[in-house]
Design a protein around this motif. Structure first.
Motif, short mmCIF file in Angstrom:
data_model
loop_
_atom_site.label_atom_id
_atom_site.label_comp_id
_atom_site.label_asym_id
_atom_site.label_seq_id
_atom_site.Cartn_x
_atom_site.Cartn_y
_atom_site.Cartn_z
N LEU A 118 -11.55 -3.89 22.43
CA LEU A 118 -11.60 -3.93 23.89
C LEU A 118 -10.61 -2.98 24.53
CD1 LEU A 118 -11.51 -7.71 24.90
CD2 LEU A 118 -13.46 -6.36 24.21
N ILE A 119 -10.99 -2.54 25.74
CA ILE A 119 -10.05 -1.85 26.62
C ILE A 119 -9.74 -2.83 27.75
CG2 ILE A 119 -9.81 -0.01 28.32
CD1 ILE A 119 -11.68 1.66 26.59
N LEU A 120 -8.46 -2.99 28.09
CA LEU A 120 -8.10 -3.83 29.23
C LEU A 120 -7.67 -2.93 30.37
CD1 LEU A 120 -6.14 -6.49 27.19
CD2 LEU A 120 -8.40 -6.78 28.22
N LEU A 121 -8.41 -3.00 31.47
CA LEU A 121 -8.10 -2.20 32.65
C LEU A 121 -7.56 -3.13 33.73
CD1 LEU A 121 -11.42 -0.15 33.05
CD2 LEU A 121 -9.23 0.72 32.20
N ASP B 237 -16.49 -2.82 22.17
CA ASP B 237 -17.30 -3.92 22.69
C ASP B 237 -17.42 -3.84 24.20
OD1 ASP B 237 -17.81 -5.38 20.23
OD2 ASP B 237 -15.66 -5.79 20.24
N MET B 238 -16.31 -3.64 24.87
CA MET B 238 -16.34 -3.57 26.34
C MET B 238 -15.00 -3.10 26.91
SD MET B 238 -16.14 -7.60 27.43
CE MET B 238 -16.42 -8.50 25.91
N ALA B 239 -15.04 -2.75 28.19
CA ALA B 239 -13.83 -2.45 28.95
C ALA B 239 -13.75 -3.53 30.03
CB ALA B 239 -13.92 -1.07 29.58
N VAL B 240 -12.67 -4.30 30.02
CA VAL B 240 -12.54 -5.43 30.93
C VAL B 240 -11.65 -5.01 32.10
CG1 VAL B 240 -11.82 -7.83 31.16
CG2 VAL B 240 -12.63 -6.97 28.95
N ASN B 241 -12.19 -5.11 33.30
CA ASN B 241 -11.41 -4.79 34.49
C ASN B 241 -10.89 -6.09 35.08
OD1 ASN B 241 -10.41 -3.72 36.89
ND2 ASN B 241 -12.43 -3.79 37.88
N ILE B 242 -9.58 -6.31 34.96
CA ILE B 242 -8.98 -7.53 35.51
C ILE B 242 -8.58 -7.23 36.95
CG2 ILE B 242 -7.19 -9.29 35.18
CD1 ILE B 242 -6.90 -8.31 32.29
N ASP B 243 -9.32 -7.87 37.87
CA ASP B 243 -9.23 -7.53 39.28
C ASP B 243 -8.44 -8.62 40.02
OD1 ASP B 243 -9.66 -6.61 41.82
OD2 ASP B 243 -11.85 -6.66 41.71
N VAL B 244 -7.22 -8.28 40.40
CA VAL B 244 -6.30 -9.26 41.01
C VAL B 244 -5.89 -8.74 42.38
CG1 VAL B 244 -4.02 -10.34 40.73
CG2 VAL B 244 -5.47 -9.98 38.72
N PRO B 245 -5.86 -9.61 43.41
CA PRO B 245 -5.48 -9.15 44.76
C PRO B 245 -4.08 -8.53 44.80
CG PRO B 245 -6.25 -11.43 44.82
CD PRO B 245 -6.18 -11.04 43.38
N LEU C 36 -18.64 -1.93 31.11
CA LEU C 36 -17.71 -2.61 32.02
C LEU C 36 -17.98 -4.10 32.22
CD1 LEU C 36 -15.30 -1.88 33.91
CD2 LEU C 36 -16.95 -1.89 35.77
N LEU C 37 -16.90 -4.89 32.17
CA LEU C 37 -16.96 -6.29 32.60
C LEU C 37 -15.84 -6.46 33.63
CD1 LEU C 37 -17.78 -9.35 32.30
CD2 LEU C 37 -15.97 -9.51 30.58
N THR C 38 -16.20 -6.77 34.88
CA THR C 38 -15.16 -7.01 35.89
C THR C 38 -14.94 -8.51 36.03
OG1 THR C 38 -15.51 -4.97 37.11
CG2 THR C 38 -14.56 -6.77 38.36
N VAL C 39 -13.68 -8.94 35.95
CA VAL C 39 -13.36 -10.35 36.13
C VAL C 39 -12.38 -10.47 37.28
CG1 VAL C 39 -12.62 -12.48 35.01
CG2 VAL C 39 -13.47 -10.60 33.61
N GLU D 254 -12.02 -16.67 29.08
CA GLU D 254 -13.34 -17.33 29.05
C GLU D 254 -14.45 -16.34 29.36
OE1 GLU D 254 -13.94 -20.20 27.67
OE2 GLU D 254 -11.76 -20.26 27.39
N ALA D 255 -14.23 -15.46 30.35
CA ALA D 255 -15.26 -14.48 30.72
C ALA D 255 -15.50 -13.50 29.57
CB ALA D 255 -14.84 -13.75 31.99
N ILE D 256 -14.44 -13.12 28.87
CA ILE D 256 -14.57 -12.19 27.74
C ILE D 256 -15.34 -12.86 26.60
CG2 ILE D 256 -13.30 -10.95 25.93
CD1 ILE D 256 -11.05 -10.51 28.05
N LYS D 257 -14.97 -14.11 26.31
CA LYS D 257 -15.65 -14.85 25.23
C LYS D 257 -17.15 -14.97 25.54
CE LYS D 257 -12.23 -18.23 23.59
NZ LYS D 257 -11.97 -19.65 23.80
#
Ligand code: ADP
Ligand code: ZN
Length: 215
Positions: free
Chosen positions: A3-6, A108-116, A194-197, A207-210
């Motif tokens: 994974l890539i964590l963005l 597998d994916m690049a996860v975009n952790i989107d926080v205010p 891309l998976l944006t959470v 949980e979203a990644i799993k």
């Protein structure tokens, strides 16, 4: 998993990566941790990176690619890896794509952790980090303080505020993120990875990644 964590500084990439390593033995690779270790050890790499880091600027792409080309070929990466803080620019993403093709590795994916932004600012000013380069455990003076003030629970070393966590360096890092790193979201969307959470809890991100890995 590979994974890539963005996500912006303070989005929780490091915390999520540490939690994921416990699921399947994938290794966390944090370019920030590697660079801070090199600065502390006073290596040639550390000397070259130090001034950029202190200002909140990015270290040049060729230095980073030199580190990652070696790191991704170490045997512990075979079980999987969580890239935390890399890639950080479009040229790094393009170079990584070529490198992975060369090594025969599929992400597998690049996860975009989107926080205010308010949450990010609050977290960065209250974040504290273990000063031991081999530990670098993360604490928060408000939400997750060490058991003994200023002392790391895991290794007993002093827990400090990072040199790039002054107000000035923080705003520079956020500006750098928006300008240089945020465009990677579009890059990985085009790659179909891309998976944006949108989540402020690391558990929700896990949980979203799993769920995506199982789909
Ligand atoms: P954060 O994500 O909290 O900003 P990191 O620990 O990932 O912090 O990075 C700290 C500093 O190390 C960055 O501000 C930058 O100077 C340098 N750095 C880390 N990773 C990279 C990278 N992939 N490319 C360029 N510079 C990097
Ligand atoms: Zn420690």
């Amino acid at each position: 998993m590979k994974l890539i964590l963005l996500g912006a500084p303070g989005a929780g990439k490091g915390t999520v990566a540490k939690m994921l390593t416990e699921l399947d033995g994938s290794v966390q690779i944090s370019t920030g941790d590697i660079l801070r270790g090199a600065v502390q050890a006073g290596t040639e790499l550390g000397k070259q990176a130090e001034a950029y880091m202190k200002r909140g600027d990015l270290v040049p792409d060729d230095l980073i690619m030199g580190i990652m080309e070696k790191r991704l070929q170490e045997p512990d990466c075979a079980r999987g890896f969580l890239l935390d803080g890399f890639p950080r620019t479009i040229p790094q993403a393009e170079a990584l794509k070529k490198l992975l093709e060369k090594l025969g590795i599929t992400l597998d994916m690049a996860v975009n952790i989107d926080v205010p932004r308010e949450v990010i600012l609050d977290r960065l000013t209250t974040r504290r980090t273990c000063s031991n380069a081999d530990c670098q455990a993360i604490y928060n003076v408000k939400s997750n303080p060490p058991r003994v003030e200023g002392v790391c629970d895991k290794c007993g070393s002093p827990v400090v505020q990072r040199e790039d966590e002054t107000e000035e360096a923080i705003s520079k890092r956020l500006e750098t993120y928006n300008e240089k790193t945020a465009p990677l979201i579009g890059f990985y969307e085009k790659e179909g990875l891309l998976l944006t959470v949108k989540a402020t809890s690391s558990e929700a991100v896990i949980e979203a990644i799993k769920a995506r890995l199982a789909a």
